[in-house]
Design a protein around this motif. Structure first.
Motif, short mmCIF file in Angstrom:
data_model
loop_
_atom_site.label_atom_id
_atom_site.label_comp_id
_atom_site.label_asym_id
_atom_site.label_seq_id
_atom_site.Cartn_x
_atom_site.Cartn_y
_atom_site.Cartn_z
N CYS A 71 0.83 -1.21 0.00
CA CYS A 71 0.00 0.00 0.00
C CYS A 71 0.87 1.26 0.00
O CYS A 71 0.57 2.23 -0.70
CB CYS A 71 -0.95 -0.01 1.19
N SER A 72 1.95 1.24 0.76
CA SER A 72 2.90 2.37 0.74
C SER A 72 3.51 2.53 -0.65
O SER A 72 3.66 3.64 -1.16
CB SER A 72 4.01 2.15 1.76
N ASP A 73 3.85 1.40 -1.28
CA ASP A 73 4.43 1.43 -2.62
C ASP A 73 3.46 2.02 -3.65
O ASP A 73 3.86 2.79 -4.52
CB ASP A 73 4.86 0.03 -3.06
N ILE A 74 2.20 1.67 -3.52
CA ILE A 74 1.19 2.21 -4.44
C ILE A 74 1.12 3.72 -4.32
O ILE A 74 1.07 4.44 -5.32
CB ILE A 74 -0.18 1.56 -4.18
N LEU A 75 1.12 4.23 -3.10
CA LEU A 75 1.02 5.67 -2.91
C LEU A 75 2.19 6.42 -3.54
O LEU A 75 2.04 7.54 -4.01
CB LEU A 75 0.91 6.01 -1.42
N LYS A 76 3.35 5.79 -3.59
CA LYS A 76 4.52 6.41 -4.23
C LYS A 76 4.39 6.48 -5.74
O LYS A 76 5.09 7.27 -6.38
CB LYS A 76 5.79 5.62 -3.87
N PHE A 78 -1.86 -5.49 -7.72
CA PHE A 78 -1.81 -4.29 -8.56
C PHE A 78 -0.37 -3.86 -8.83
O PHE A 78 -0.04 -3.47 -9.95
CB PHE A 78 -2.59 -3.15 -7.90
N ILE A 79 0.50 -3.97 -7.84
CA ILE A 79 1.91 -3.64 -8.03
C ILE A 79 2.50 -4.49 -9.16
O ILE A 79 3.20 -4.00 -10.03
CB ILE A 79 2.72 -3.83 -6.72
N ARG A 80 2.19 -5.79 -9.15
CA ARG A 80 2.68 -6.68 -10.22
C ARG A 80 2.14 -6.26 -11.59
O ARG A 80 2.85 -6.25 -12.57
CB ARG A 80 2.31 -8.13 -9.93
N VAL A 81 0.86 -5.89 -11.64
CA VAL A 81 0.24 -5.50 -12.91
C VAL A 81 0.89 -4.24 -13.47
O VAL A 81 1.23 -4.19 -14.65
CB VAL A 81 -1.28 -5.28 -12.72
N ILE A 82 1.08 -3.22 -12.64
CA ILE A 82 1.62 -1.96 -13.19
C ILE A 82 3.10 -2.07 -13.52
O ILE A 82 3.59 -1.33 -14.36
CB ILE A 82 1.33 -0.75 -12.28
#
Length: 140
Positions: free
Chosen positions: A21-26, A133-137
């Motif tokens: 979740c932190s990674d997504i916000l970045k 989602f991280i994997r997808v993007i």
């Protein structure tokens, strides 16, 4: 690409309790754009006030606004669309979020706890957890 982030993405991300979740916000504004219904924005602030205190919640509210996230009043979503999801899942807050995601033509709804939406057939958006989602993007 437009994405809806559920409240837990912000709560877990800003508190550091979930790395994905932190990674997504970045990556907001870099890899994708976020559009939020106002109800999620308010929920993040209210829950963080309880969990971390008012000063922390206010700082997160400011940080969300600095991320250039578009916040839209969920009352603008056509009632018929909200009722469509309510008839499927029988939970009004969840139906409103699903209707919002469809209404703004989001590609993804990122959520840690909306499992029931993953099982809906024929939805115009995909529901993923932060890790997925991280994997997808990274592949796009």
């Amino acid at each position: 690409m437009e994405v809806v982030l559920d409240s837990n993405e912000f709560i877990f991300g800003f508190t550091g309790s979930k790395k994905a979740c932190s990674d997504i916000l970045k990556l907001v504004g870099v890899k994708f754009d976020v559009i939020l219904p106002d109800v999620i924005f308010r929920e993040v602030f209210e829950r963080l006030k309880i969990i971390e205190g008012k000063d922390f919640a206010s700082a997160v509210r400011y940080a969300i606004l600095k991320l250039d996230i578009k916040i839209i009043d969920e009352k603008l979503v056509p009632r018929e669309l909200t009722h469509k999801y309510y008839n499927m899942i029988k939970k009004m807050p969840d139906a409103a979020i699903a209707a919002f995601a469809e209404w703004i033509d989001a590609k993804y709804l990122i959520s840690e706890n909306r499992d029931f939406l993953r099982n809906l057939k024929k939805k115009p958006f995909e529901v993923l957890r932060a890790e997925d989602f991280i994997r997808v993007i990274k592949d796009e």
